[in-house]
Design an enzyme around this catalytic site. Sequence first.
Site, PDB file in Angstrom:
ATOM      1  N   ASN A   9       0.765  -1.159   0.082  1.00  0.00           N
ATOM      2  CA  ASN A   9       0.197   0.027  -0.064  1.00  0.00           C
ATOM      3  C   ASN A   9       0.751   1.211  -0.101  1.00  0.00           C
ATOM      4  O   ASN A   9       1.745   1.746   1.118  1.00  0.00           O
ATOM      5  CB  ASN A   9      -0.932   0.074   1.183  1.00  0.00           C
ATOM      6  CG  ASN A   9      -1.722   1.264   1.380  1.00  0.00           C
ATOM      7  OD1 ASN A   9      -1.928   2.200   0.518  1.00  0.00           O
ATOM      8  ND2 ASN A   9      -2.501   1.410   2.625  1.00  0.00           N
ATOM      9  N   HIS A  95      -9.428   0.943   4.942  1.00  0.00           N
ATOM     10  CA  HIS A  95      -8.138   1.115   5.534  1.00  0.00           C
ATOM     11  C   HIS A  95      -8.545   2.025   6.783  1.00  0.00           C
ATOM     12  O   HIS A  95      -9.198   3.153   6.785  1.00  0.00           O
ATOM     13  CB  HIS A  95      -7.199   1.847   4.610  1.00  0.00           C
ATOM     14  CG  HIS A  95      -5.730   1.876   5.213  1.00  0.00           C
ATOM     15  ND1 HIS A  95      -5.423   2.704   5.972  1.00  0.00           N
ATOM     16  CD2 HIS A  95      -4.659   0.869   4.833  1.00  0.00           C
ATOM     17  CE1 HIS A  95      -4.145   2.445   6.301  1.00  0.00           C
ATOM     18  NE2 HIS A  95      -3.699   1.250   5.654  1.00  0.00           N
ATOM     19  N   GLU A  97      -6.675   4.486   7.917  1.00  0.00           N
ATOM     20  CA  GLU A  97      -6.742   5.942   7.654  1.00  0.00           C
ATOM     21  C   GLU A  97      -7.870   6.421   6.912  1.00  0.00           C
ATOM     22  O   GLU A  97      -8.403   7.735   7.270  1.00  0.00           O
ATOM     23  CB  GLU A  97      -5.421   5.956   6.483  1.00  0.00           C
ATOM     24  CG  GLU A  97      -4.076   5.916   7.596  1.00  0.00           C
ATOM     25  CD  GLU A  97      -3.074   5.670   6.831  1.00  0.00           C
ATOM     26  OE1 GLU A  97      -2.835   5.670   5.530  1.00  0.00           O
ATOM     27  OE2 GLU A  97      -1.905   5.032   7.337  1.00  0.00           O
ATOM     28  N   GLU A 167      -5.504  -5.045  10.842  1.00  0.00           N
ATOM     29  CA  GLU A 167      -4.480  -4.117  11.080  1.00  0.00           C
ATOM     30  C   GLU A 167      -4.598  -3.351  12.333  1.00  0.00           C
ATOM     31  O   GLU A 167      -5.552  -2.486  12.210  1.00  0.00           O
ATOM     32  CB  GLU A 167      -4.439  -3.068   9.632  1.00  0.00           C
ATOM     33  CG  GLU A 167      -4.197  -3.760   8.463  1.00  0.00           C
ATOM     34  CD  GLU A 167      -3.769  -2.742   7.549  1.00  0.00           C
ATOM     35  OE1 GLU A 167      -2.623  -2.943   6.821  1.00  0.00           O
ATOM     36  OE2 GLU A 167      -4.255  -1.600   7.024  1.00  0.00           O
ATOM     37  N   GLY A 173       2.162   2.349  10.741  1.00  0.00           N
ATOM     38  CA  GLY A 173       3.300   3.273  10.696  1.00  0.00           C
ATOM     39  C   GLY A 173       4.056   3.867  11.873  1.00  0.00           C
ATOM     40  O   GLY A 173       4.428   4.989  11.958  1.00  0.00           O
ATOM     41  N   SER A 213       3.377  -2.206  10.369  1.00  0.00           N
ATOM     42  CA  SER A 213       4.858  -2.143  10.508  1.00  0.00           C
ATOM     43  C   SER A 213       5.641  -3.552  10.169  1.00  0.00           C
ATOM     44  O   SER A 213       6.409  -3.901  10.807  1.00  0.00           O
ATOM     45  CB  SER A 213       5.302  -1.626  11.854  1.00  0.00           C
ATOM     46  OG  SER A 213       4.837  -0.515  12.125  1.00  0.00           O
TER      47      SER A 213
HETATM   48  C1  PEP Z   1      -0.948  -0.159   5.930  1.00  0.00           C
HETATM   49  O1  PEP Z   1      -0.823   0.936   5.373  1.00  0.00           O
HETATM   50  O2  PEP Z   1      -1.670  -0.730   5.807  1.00  0.00           O
HETATM   51  C2  PEP Z   1       0.270  -0.450   7.087  1.00  0.00           C
HETATM   52  C3  PEP Z   1       0.173  -1.487   7.427  1.00  0.00           C
HETATM   53  O3  PEP Z   1       1.282   0.590   7.068  1.00  0.00           O
HETATM   54  P1  PEP Z   1       2.632   0.221   7.678  1.00  0.00           P
HETATM   55  O4  PEP Z   1       3.124  -0.962   7.343  1.00  0.00           O
HETATM   56  O5  PEP Z   1       3.630   1.259   7.347  1.00  0.00           O
HETATM   57  O6  PEP Z   1       2.604   0.222   9.180  1.00  0.00           O
END
Ligand code: PEP
Length: 253
Positions: A9, A95, A97, A167, A173, A213
């Site tokens: 992503n 997501h 976000e 997630e 992040g 992450s």
């Molecule tokens: C994501 O955007 O779905 C995500 C898991 O980001 P990151 O790997 O940066 O934590």
Amino acid sequence: MRVPIIGGNWKMNKTINEAINTVEDLKTKLEGVEGVEIVIFPPFTALKMLQGLLQGSNIGLGAQNMYYEEKGAYTGEISPLMLQDVGCRYVILGHSERRGYFGETDELINKKLKTALSFEFTPVVCVGEKLEERKAGRATEIVEAQVRKCLQGIGPEEVKRVVIAYEPVWAIGTGETATPSQAGEMHRFIRKILKELYGEELANFIRIQYGGSVKPENIKGLMKEEDIDGALVGGASLNTESFAKIVKGSRRL
Ligand code: PEP
């Protein structure tokens, strides 16, 4: 046996030229890699350009979001027809976000999911608890409600195509990853809900990715968990070297 799926992503990163360079490099690094489904989710502006570049490769193309109507007066939105038009076969829905910054609800995500399935996309539906919810001992309750509401009205034939991405918001992040056992425990719990909704056989068919992450250093540990079927990768997918290592590290050998 479920084939692991690794998604990259890119979020709101990369101009068209940067996207082209990234994909050229990724194609070389991932050429011939089997045993894992690979997808990238670039920004909308780069999709058309990448469609041609990815043709015949082992990397699929997806979008980071989609509206649930085909067309009309929805300023700023992107429709399933438009995404099909540029060769997308996958789409991320809900997501954290999108949920956090743009107010997306489970009800909206459910509508988007129904449209995505009717257009034959492979939808990646994101669920996950916030830090304060985990601290309050409410992680499973939150995730269960998200899974049930997002899948409301989705039939057994359609659900086979759905990928769930667990997630935890506190791990996205932040550099803080859920431990394999924390993630594995939630994935088992999600599969238990899927069993209640669709029965054992279907629940064992549906893939559940982990996101938060993920890095080359932690992918193998996560993949040792039986119910973790790959990863949705944010930050580490922007760099071709780390993304390729994650892809290769995710294969169940
Ligand atoms: C994501 O955007 O779905 C995500 C898991 O980001 P990151 O790997 O940066 O934590």
